[in-house]
Write a protein that holds these residues in place. Structure first.
Motif, PDB file in Angstrom:
ATOM      1  N   UNK A 162     -27.410 -19.988   1.211  1.00 47.05           N
ATOM      2  CA  UNK A 162     -28.166 -18.835   1.668  1.00 47.05           C
ATOM      3  C   UNK A 162     -27.526 -17.513   1.224  1.00 47.05           C
ATOM      4  N   UNK A 163     -26.374 -17.598   0.501  1.00 52.92           N
ATOM      5  CA  UNK A 163     -25.659 -16.378   0.105  1.00 52.92           C
ATOM      6  C   UNK A 163     -26.293 -15.791  -1.162  1.00 52.92           C
ATOM      7  N   UNK A 164     -27.465 -15.238  -0.968  1.00 55.36           N
ATOM      8  CA  UNK A 164     -28.253 -14.744  -2.098  1.00 55.36           C
ATOM      9  C   UNK A 164     -27.545 -13.630  -2.862  1.00 55.36           C
ATOM     10  N   UNK A 165     -26.966 -12.689  -2.117  1.00 48.59           N
ATOM     11  CA  UNK A 165     -26.307 -11.564  -2.808  1.00 48.59           C
ATOM     12  C   UNK A 165     -25.120 -12.024  -3.649  1.00 48.59           C
ATOM     13  N   UNK A 166     -24.304 -12.906  -3.088  1.00 52.67           N
ATOM     14  CA  UNK A 166     -23.150 -13.409  -3.841  1.00 52.67           C
ATOM     15  C   UNK A 166     -23.605 -14.192  -5.070  1.00 52.67           C
ATOM     16  N   UNK A 167     -24.677 -14.963  -4.892  1.00 53.87           N
ATOM     17  CA  UNK A 167     -25.204 -15.737  -6.019  1.00 53.87           C
ATOM     18  C   UNK A 167     -25.661 -14.792  -7.125  1.00 53.87           C
ATOM     19  N   UNK A 168     -26.387 -13.717  -6.712  1.00 51.08           N
ATOM     20  CA  UNK A 168     -26.842 -12.755  -7.715  1.00 51.08           C
ATOM     21  C   UNK A 168     -25.650 -12.131  -8.459  1.00 51.08           C
ATOM     22  N   UNK A 169     -24.604 -11.775  -7.711  1.00 51.01           N
ATOM     23  CA  UNK A 169     -23.425 -11.188  -8.368  1.00 51.01           C
ATOM     24  C   UNK A 169     -22.814 -12.150  -9.399  1.00 51.01           C
TER      25      UNK A 169
END
Length: 1007
Positions: A899-906
């Motif tokens: 669910x860690x969308x922001x970290x995945x995007x980074x």
């Protein structure tokens, strides 16, 4: 300004020319040949003048040379001062150069040969220093270059039959190949290796090309080879091939060759070509010719004429000598019962001149310095008089007595006063020794044998000591012959001839027999010095130290012939005779090194260094050996010590740079390469090594600069071509890579590295059929190389031929269980086949060998949904290499499953940035960027990338890998399943229904 006066030599030539009488028929034969059409059958391009000593052969061909030059020809004259084809070509080139017709291409190649030979000798494994006083030091390896072939003929030589019975012909053939490989390591250039291995074969075509250019500029070129009875054994085959075959190229028809010697040409060599040779036999003067010569001298008294005819036997040199002072009565000629010497000197009333004439018969040849050393002080200024005598001939400032006159003069002096004979010979030997010592003050020990003047002094010194006291001087002379074996076969033959000559001049049957045996052993200069050493080792006169030294040298010859057992036997025997012979310890250590027995090599090399602590060559070789066994610190210590001993030792600097590079100390490596280039700016090997280091550092532009510079100096440098091609491949410059790699293959069709690299280039260009041809060719050339099977296995994988891929990769791993790349490639196939346990086993083994494959194992864990194991491997992979694209990709993919969308995007953005700036191939970049754009929901950019990729006809494995990635993304909590399903449908259309694609499509939730 007053007119320049002629030189003394020119005055002598004029006098000789104006006084030439007789031989009208022979003169006419040669002169008339210049008037014939070059294409007519009557035109002769090879003459052979032959006859007994004293019939005037040299005088005739000297007159022929005058005729040729008067008619506009350029000419050269070679006598028995040459002892090999190489020396003959050099002598011709030197004389033409003095006439403004330099053979520039040949001269340049000859200089390169000497430089490369020096490099081969001074590199570890071949580093030497000349031995001049004690037999325990290292010696030159020049003769080993030619010692690898032709050994079958040794059984014909006296005293070596037992030796040849133990020689394996297959070993000899392998030995030549092995020597080439050894020299390739030292020289790094296929053509340089061939030049050092076969200088005559390489240089003769260049010599003929340049000679042809001279022939285009002049109406005729005439090459004279005098005293051919002595030089024929070493020149026959080469001259025959040059003159009448196309072995080395073609010779212009206006190049004439004149051979002059006592006997007929060897029918075994010339038999098929004798019809092309104009034979000019010379007999004694006819009665008419003898009378013409005497008339020219003003002798008209019939009584005097009859005495001269009777005493001379109409032998031209004697007719000329007896008529020299124009005797006016029979008594003035000499008593028929008197000695030949009295006949020669009857006319000379000056006692000082008579003494000088006799004394000057002792040296083999004369110049003004030798003349002054030989004669009494009262006759010291009479050299011009002596030089003008009819029986004294010469060239280039040197002269010699005619054998017909010299031999009886020596017999007379030896018989009249043995004590005086010994005294005079010893005085001359001491004089040459003194001159040699003076030269040694200006020469480094290792340079002495390379100095022609030093060799001549040493040779003359030995000759005169043999003449003075044959039995006492023989042991030292035999040791000198052993040292000559260590120098070069041409020098060895010269020494053998000196022993024969001393035997004849001193009336020593023992010396004569030794000389003739050694001359027989040196007739074939392709055999090297093994036959002569084998003969010398039968000598009881050779000291124990000399026996040990000879064994050590023959051990080296055996080593370079790949006959390691014989080499070890000789070295071990040498050490039994002299346990402290550093040369034998060094040689045996080198033998063990070349056998791959590095532990034993280190023991012997260490002992050699203990005995000779300042031998930079042995120290550098031990450093190299330490490097081979992975003891890099010890290797660096030794190489650093070698450099301290010899700061100009560019080989050691380059070797240390290689060790630094092997340990990842690239900056230190670059420093050493830079220092080496300061010493030798145009050394192609050093440039290529630095270029390769830049390549490993991914500084591809710098690598190209160095590699291109190396190729500007030597466009045939295969290793540099291969590396530049590989560099261009990594930079995506596929056409440039193909050009370089194809050229490298043309230059060396059996060198597998450029073949596999070209195969890789074809593979990256999608030309799989061409790639398969190259990889298969590499496998066929070297079926023991695991990398070739791994490369072909990877290609089979791209072609969808998974079973063939598994077979090749398994064979690669069997050949080299430490091949991490092949192991990981097989793991990738197992992963695509969903054989996850097999994949994990391969990736685990690969990761043990190279941590970068932790990312591949982490990916497998991810596909198995073993999230913790996957996360641990990816973290370790990033810790080991933060710039790893695969680890960065897997980290982003793992985060996409959460669910860690922001970290995945980074993570995806970081991966996208790294990939854009990487040196990866266009296919890897396109697919990686496409998946990243899908993960980032940048559908417009994803559409563009996918369309461009599909038009390039991507391979099945790339499609399968991409399908797996899309299937994984489809499991992401926030995935746009509809868009991903569209892509999956496009990629899994029926035309792509390979086993890899089918497996990938069936994996995951979207089908």
């Amino acid at each position: 300004m007053s007119e320049q006066r002629p030189s003394r030599q020119e005055v002598i030539r004029r006098r000789r020319r104006t006084g030439f009488v007789g031989r009208r028929n022979e003169l006419g034969i040669f002169r008339d040949n210049f008037t014939r059409n070059l294409e007519e059958e009557t035109y002769q391009f090879i003459f052979h003048v032959h006859g007994n000593a004293g019939v005037g052969k040299t005088s005739l061909i000297r007159q022929w040379e005058t005729v040729a030059r008067e008619l506009g020809a350029v000419s050269t004259y070679v006598d028995d001062d040459v002892h090999s084809a190489l020396e003959a070509m050099e002598a011709v080139s030197t004389q033409l150069g003095k006439q403004g017709l330099a053979l520039k291409g040949f001269d340049k190649a000859l200089a390169t040969y000497r430089q490369r030979l020096h490099e081969a000798e001074t590199a570890p494994g071949g580093q030497v220093s000349a031995e001049t006083t004690t037999p325990g030091q290292a010696v030159s390896v020049s003769s080993t270059v030619a010692a690898q072939v032709g050994l079958a003929g040794l059984s014909l030589l006296p005293g070596v039959g037992v030796f040849t019975a133990a020689v394996n012909p297959q070993q000899i053939a392998q030995g030549a190949d092995r020597l080439r490989a050894m020299l390739s390591i030292r020289l790094r250039n296929h053509d340089d290796v061939r030049l050092v291995m076969s200088p005559v074969q390489v240089l003769t075509p260049l010599f003929l090309e340049d000679l042809a250019e001279v022939a285009r500029r002049r109406p005729w070129v005439v090459l004279f080879f005098d005293v051919y009875e002595r030089t024929g054994p070493v020149l026959d085959t080469w001259l025959r091939d040059v003159l009448v075959t196309t072995e080395y190229g073609e010779l212009p028809v206006n190049v004439q060759v004149v051979l002059s010697g006592q006997g007929r040409l060897d029918a075994r060599c010339w038999g098929d070509w004798l019809d092309l040779i104009a034979e000019v036999p010379l007999e004694v003067f006819t009665d008419t010719e003898a009378r013409q010569l005497m008339a020219a001298k003003g002798i008209t008294d019939e009584r005097v004429i009859e005495v001269v005819l009777r005493l001379s036997g109409r032998l031209p040199v004697l007719v000329d000598t007896l008529a020299q002072r124009r005797p006016h009565s029979p008594d003035a000629v000499g008593d028929p019962s008197g000695t030949a010497v009295e006949r020669f000197l009857k006319w000379e009333t000056d006692p000082h001149r008579r003494t000088a004439a006799l004394a000057c018969a002792l040296p083999l040849q004369l110049d003004e310095d030798i003349y002054r050393a030989a004669v009494p002080e009262a006759a010291a200024d009479q050299y011009p008089w002596l030089r003008a005598l009819p029986f004294v001939t010469g060239q280039g400032g040197r002269c010699r007595y005619h054998d017909v006159v010299r031999a009886p003069m020596l017999r007379l002096q030896r018989a009249q006063s043995p004590a005086q004979w010994q005294t005079q010979q010893t005085r001359l030997a001491d004089t040459f020794q003194q001159w040699r010592h003076s030269l040694e003050a200006t020469l480094a020990p290792e340079d002495r044998w390379d100095d022609g003047q030093w060799r001549e002094h040493r040779l003359a010194e030995t000759y005169h000591r043999l003449c003075a006291n044959p039995n006492q001087a023989l042991p030292d002379a035999l040791l000198e012959l052993v040292r000559a074996c260590a120098y070069h076969p041409a020098a060895l033959r010269r020494w053998a001839q000196i022993v024969t000559q001393a035997g004849l001049d001193a009336a020593s049957d023992k010396l004569t027999e030794w000389g003739q045996r050694l001359e027989t052993a040196t007739e074939d200069d392709t055999v090297g010095s093994i036959p002569a050493l084998t003969v010398l080792l039968t000598a009881t006169e050779l000291s124990t130290a000399g026996q040990a030294f000879a064994r050590a040298i023959r051990g080296r010859e055996h080593r370079n012939a790949d006959n390691f057992d014989a080499a070890l036997t000789d070295y071990t025997t040498a050490l039994a005779l002299d346990a402290d012979l550093a040369r034998a310890h060094s040689g045996r250590g080198r033998t063990y090194f070349e056998m791959g027995r590095y532990g034993e090599a280190l023991v012997d090399l260490t002992r050699a260094i203990e005995l000779n602590p300042n031998d930079s060559g042995d120290i550098a070789l031990r450093g190299q050996t330490y490097g081979y066994v992975g003891q890099y610190e010890e290797a660096l210590t030794d190489l650093t010590r070698a450099i301290e001993l010899n700061p100009q030792y560019d080989w050691a600097l380059t070797g240390r740079g290689e060790i630094y590079r092997s340990t990842g100390r690239y900056d230190d490596a670059l420093t050493d390469f830079a220092r080496a280039l300061e010493l030798n700016p145009d050394d192609t090997w050093i440039l290529a090594e630095r270029g390769y280091t830049y390549w490993l550092m991914s500084r591809f532009e710098d690598a190209l600069i160095d590699l291109t510079r190396a190729l500007e100096i030597d466009s045939t440098y295969v290793w540099a071509l291969t590396n530049r091609g590989t560099t261009q491949l990594l930079m995506g410059r596929h056409e440039g890579a193909l050009t370089d790699l194809t050229r490298a293959i043309e230059l060396n069709p059996t060198y597998t590295l450029p073949i596999t690299q070209r195969g890789t280039t074809y593979r990256d260009m999608g030309r799989y059929d061409d790639a398969l041809i190259d990889f298969t060719r590499a496998v066929d050339l070297d079926p023991t190389n695991d990398r070739h099977f791994a490369a072909r296995g990877h290609l089979y994988r791209l072609l969808g031929r998974q079973e063939d891929a598994l077979t090749d990769l398994a064979h690669a791993i069997e050949l080299n269980p430490a091949n991490a790349w092949a192991t990981a490639q097989r793991g990738d196939i197992y992963r695509l086949m969903e054989r996850y346990d097999d994949a994990l086993a391969d990736f685990s083994r690969a990761a043990e060998l190279d941590p970068q494959y932790l990312a591949s194992r982490g990916e497998t864990y991810r596909l198995m949904e073993r999230w913790d194991d996957a996360s641990r491997d990816i973290e370790q992979a990033l810790e080991a290499d933060p710039s790893s694209l695969q680890a960065r990709f897997e980290a982003a993919m793992l985060l996409s499953m959460t669910e860690e969308t922001d970290r995945a995007r980074q993570q995806w953005e970081e991966f996208d940035r790294l990939l854009e700036t990487s040196a990866e191939s266009s296919t890897v970049k396109t697919t990686g960027l496409f998946v990243a754009r899908c993960a980032l929901a940048d559908w417009g950019r994803a559409d563009t990338l996918l369309a461009a990729w599909l038009t390039s006809n991507p391979d099945e494995v790339s499609v399968a890998e991409t399908l797996l990635c899309l299937n994984s993304l489809a499991r992401s909590p926030h995935a746009d399943a509809a868009r991903l399903e569209t892509y999956l449908t496009q990629l899994s259309r029926p035309s792509r229904n390979s086993s890899a694609v089918t497996s990938a499509v069936s994996t995951g939730t979207v089908a």
